[in-house]
Design a protein around this motif. Structure first.
Motif: not given
Length: 375
Positions: A14-15, A145-146, A194-196, A232-236
């Motif tokens: 993920i970039d 994830v955060d 943090e995922v939720i 989670s990483c995609e959203i962040k």
């Protein structure tokens, strides 16, 4: 347990798109992950692994073995474990070690651990000789994830969490899912908070997936954890790429954190795990959203409560002051990075899946706290 256990055949990339400061997040496990990761190691005259007393016996020598072929010297700094040590005194231990070993401005720092190690190592990298490269190797679900993603680095102050720090991006994030196998259940649950949070602020389809798969996540099912970390990483990544320095959109990532940081500071750093405080904070933030009329009923609140309880997370915020609880919360929340002109700003839902930040009158928040937290 080994960083090379359970080799996987696929590595997710993920970039984080930030122009010259762009970097990849690699998610996987075993040899394929590390074979790809070494291609992104920053060049340097030395490497310094920063970790803690809990993680060092598990993974420090294995990471050193990965780094040794790429750097003339690999040093190790082992810090005390826990949020209570996220301060100037512990930060200086990193500087003491680097200066003592003669690390120059071409040194590279590697953060091996959870959110505390990642935050402190990133802040040390931002400060040392006015900036040296660093790499995140998060070993907790919460960090993967955060906190390892997005370049927010900081230490705590007795009056407020993460109030002293810098925006400083890593060169690489390596999420080795194998490290989650040694994670204690409370730490796993803290990471699940943090995922939720990503569901209510951004993706309710993901929230529904979490409702269906929470048992698999608690059981550390590999496929479920991989999907949860990746999404989670995609959203962040999407949020950080749009707002690197938290001037607008990125503030939504703090859903539940204004209340949560007050809990951590008020109870004493380390008494509540960060994710546990965020979980209770998300409940209060959802109740505040409902109180303001942004949520027409309590259907989402009930879904959130059920999911948090299944994740073994607290849904009731603690009493910080038996006599003046609301006042104590408000005083602590005023020491928050989103506060402007003395007005506390909260991340609110309108509707679930979409969030915004808004200044809320103290009296409204006090009423909520008095109604929601039994003395």
């Amino acid at each position: 347990m080994s960083l090379l256990d359970d080799p996987a055949t696929c590595v997710d990339t993920i970039d984080i798109a930030l122009g010259e400061r762009s970097y990849p997040i690699l998610i996987g496990q075993g040899a394929p992950l590390w074979q790809q990761a070494v291609q992104h190691f920053p060049a340097g005259t030395s490497a310094t692994i920063v970790t803690n007393t809990t993680v060092a016996p598990l993974y420090a020598e294995q990471l050193r073995a990965q780094l040794a072929p790429h750097y003339p010297r690999v040093d190790l700094v082992v810090l005390p474990d826990g949020e209570a040590h996220k301060n100037w005194q512990t930060l200086n231990l990193i500087f003491d070690a680097m200066l003592g070993s003669g690390a120059d401005r071409k040194a590279v720092l590697y953060a091996l651990g959870g959110g505390v190690i990642g935050d402190m190592t990133g802040f040390a990298a931002a400060c040392y000789m006015r900036g040296v490269p660093f790499v995140q190797v998060p070993t907790t679900l919460l960090a993967q994830v955060d906190s390892s993603v997005g370049g927010k680095t900081a230490i705590n102050h007795p009056l407020g969490k993460n109030m002293i720090g810098a925006f400083y991006q890593p060169r690489l994030v390596v999420c080795d899912l194998a490290t989650l196998k040694t994670l204690p259940q409370p730490e796993l649950s803290a990471g699940l908070a943090e995922v939720i949070k990503y569901g209510p602020i951004y993706d309710m389809d993901f929230f529904a997936w979490l409702e269906q798969n929470i048992a698999a996540l608690k059981a550390q099912d590999g496929a479920a954890l991989r999907h949860a970390v990746r999404r989670s990483c995609e959203i962040k990544a999407a949020v950080v790429s749009a707002d690197e320095t938290e001037s607008g959109l990125r503030e939504i990532l703090n859903f539940g954190h204004t209340f949560g940081h007050a809990i951590e500071a008020g109870m004493g750093y380390g008494a509540w795990l960060h994710g546990h405080a965020v979980a209770a904070g998300m409940v209060l933030a959802t109740q505040l959203s409902q109180k303001l009329g942004y949520l027409p009923d309590d259907r989402f609140l009930q879904r959130l409560l059920a999911l948090l309880e299944k994740a073994q997370l607290p849904v009731q915020a603690p009493v910080l002051d038996a006599a003046r609880n609301a006042e104590r919360y408000l005083a602590l929340m005023r020491v928050d990075k989103k506060t402007q002109g003395g007005a506390i700003r909260f991340v609110l839902l309108n509707p679930p899946g979409k969030a915004h930040t808004e200044k809320i009158d103290d009296a409204i928040v006090a009423d909520l706290l008095n109604a929601s937290i039994a003395a």
